[in-house]
Design a protein around this motif. Structure first.
Motif, PDB file in Angstrom:
ATOM      1  N   PRO A  61      -3.997   4.768   9.169  1.00 31.00           N
ATOM      2  CA  PRO A  61      -5.102   3.804   9.296  1.00 31.00           C
ATOM      3  C   PRO A  61      -5.634   3.760  10.731  1.00 31.00           C
ATOM      4  N   ARG A  62      -6.891   3.321  10.852  1.00 32.01           N
ATOM      5  CA  ARG A  62      -7.540   3.215  12.161  1.00 32.01           C
ATOM      6  C   ARG A  62      -7.832   1.749  12.457  1.00 32.01           C
ATOM      7  N   GLY A  80      -2.274   4.093  13.699  1.00 31.76           N
ATOM      8  CA  GLY A  80      -1.745   3.458  12.507  1.00 31.76           C
ATOM      9  C   GLY A  80      -0.933   2.212  12.821  1.00 31.76           C
ATOM     10  N   ALA A 121       0.380   4.327   6.063  1.00 39.32           N
ATOM     11  CA  ALA A 121      -0.794   4.312   5.187  1.00 39.32           C
ATOM     12  C   ALA A 121      -0.504   3.628   3.856  1.00 39.32           C
ATOM     13  N   ALA A 165      -3.285  -0.556  13.851  1.00 41.02           N
ATOM     14  CA  ALA A 165      -3.948  -1.185  12.704  1.00 41.02           C
ATOM     15  C   ALA A 165      -3.074  -2.265  12.086  1.00 41.02           C
ATOM     16  N   TRP A 166      -1.758  -2.079  12.118  1.00 40.15           N
ATOM     17  CA  TRP A 166      -0.848  -3.127  11.638  1.00 40.15           C
ATOM     18  C   TRP A 166      -0.836  -4.313  12.594  1.00 40.15           C
ATOM     19  N   LEU A 179       0.287  -0.437   4.275  1.00 42.41           N
ATOM     20  CA  LEU A 179      -0.575  -1.212   5.163  1.00 42.41           C
ATOM     21  C   LEU A 179      -0.841  -2.591   4.564  1.00 42.41           C
TER      22      LEU A 179
END
Length: 289
Positions: free
Chosen positions: A158-159, A198, A237, A201-202, A240
Motif C-alpha cells: 500500500p501507498r 506499506g 497488503a 500506510a498502516w 491493511l
C-alpha cells in the motif's frame, strides 16, 4: 568280489534323478500372463517384493504409482477409496515415505501461502530435473559468461497519502527492528526501501508501531523464510486495516469570559482579566505628548 557293477547307479546320479522327479515342487507358483498394451504401470520388484514394507504399504505404493498427475493421495481421500481406516493408511504412507517411495515438499505459491505437495518416486533416491523444488535453482556449471538470475519482483505494498520524512523514518526504524523479533526477518536495504511505504500506510491509519510490529511477526511459519520481504509485503497488503472514522475539524475556541471588575475611575462594573479602568474611562484619558 573286486569287480565293480556297471549297472548300479552312482550316488550323484540318484540325487539328480530325485531333483527331476515330476511330482517335486508341484505346489509352487505358476504364471499365466498376457502382454499388456494399454492401461498398465511398470512396478519395480524392489517395491513389489520389498522385504520390510507391510502388505498394505506395498499395495498403496502400487496404487499411488498408477494414479495420474494431480490425483489426491492424502489420508482422507485414500480412506474413502479403500476399506482400511485412516490410522492404518496413515501408517502405510509413513512406511512408504521412510523408504523413499513418497516425498513431501513444501512450496510457496504466488499469494504467499505455503502448501505441501506429495511426490511419488518409483525408484527411491532418484530425482528428475522436473521435480526439483520450485524455489531451488537447478545446479549448473558456472562460466565467465553466466549472468546472475534476475531478481524476483516483490509484491506491491500500500501507498500512504502522507509522505512526511518523520512518518517514513518511523516506518524504516520499525522494519529494521523486526530482526530482533525473529532473525529470519533480516531485510536488505533494497527490501526495506520497498516495504517502507506499506508500513507508513498502516501508521497513518492511527495504527501504533507496536500494533504494526505485532501484525507482521505473529504466527510466523516454522520453516525457513526464503523471501522474508515477499512474506512481509503480502501481509502489509492483505491485512491493511480500514481508515479511521472521519472526525470533523474542531471549531475555534470560544473567547474566555473574564470576571467582573470595578472601574477605578467611575466605579462602573465591567469585565476584564484584571482591575483597572473601563473602556470609557480609558478613552477619556488625555493623550500623552
Amino acid at each position: 568280489m573286486d569287480t565293480e557293477n556297471p549297472s548300479a547307479p552312482s550316488c550323484a546320479e540318484s540325487r539328480v534323478a530325485a531333483r527331476k522327479h515330476p511330482n517335486r515342487g508341484s505346489g509352487g507358483l505358476m504364471h499365466d500372463n498376457a502382454r499388456h498394451t494399454s492401461h498398465f504401470v511398470v512396478i519395480g520388484n524392489h517395491l513389489a517384493q520389498h522385504p520390510s514394507l507391510s502388505a498394505l504399504a506395498i499395495g498403496l505404493g502400487v496404487h499411488i504409482q498408477s494414479l495420474p498427475k494431480g490425483a489426491r493421495v492424502d489420508i482422507k481421500s485414500l480412506a474413502a477409496r479403500f476399506p482400511e481406516g485412516r490410522d492404518r493408511i496413515g501408517a502405510a504412507l509413513r512406511e512408504l515415505e521412510a523408504e523413499g517411495y513418497l516425498r513431501r515438499e513444501r512450496e510457496r505459491i504466488p499469494d504467499g501461502r505455503i502448501i505441501t505437495r506429495t511426490v511419488s518416486c518409483n525408484k527411491p533416491g532418484h530425482r528428475s530435473a522436473g521435480t526439483e523444488p520450485p524455489d531451488r535453482p537447478a545446479r549448473r556449471t558456472a562460466t565467465t559468461t553466466d549472468k546472475p538470475p534476475p531478481r524476483k519482483r516483490l509484491p506491491a505494498v500500500p501507498r500512504p497519502s502522507n509522505t512526511s520524512p518523520a512518518l517514513l523514518g518511523t516506518a524504516l526504524d520499525l522494519l529494521a527492528g523486526l530482526r530482533r523479533r525473529d532473525p529470519r526477518l533480516l531485510l536488505s536495504a533494497t527490501d526495506a526501501e520497498h516495504l517502507v511505504p506499506g508500513v507508513a500506510a498502516w501508521l497513518e491509519r492511527d495504527i501504533t508501531p507496536t500494533a504494526v510490529r505485532h501484525a507482521l511477526t505473529e504466527n510466523l511459519p516454522d520453516e525457513p523464510l526464503i523471501r522474508p520481504a515477499a512474506f512481509l509485503a503480502h501481509r502489509l497488503a492483505a491485512q491493511l486495516p480500514p481508515p479511521p472514522p472521519f472526525r470533523p475539524p474542531a471549531g475555534p475556541a470560544p473567547e474566555p469570559r473574564h470576571p467582573f471588575q470595578t472601574c477605578d475611575g467611575c466605579d462602573r462594573p465591567f469585565r476584564a482579566p484584571a482591575p483597572g479602568l473601563c473602556r470609557d474611562c480609558r478613552t477619556d484619558l488625555p493623550e500623552e505628548t
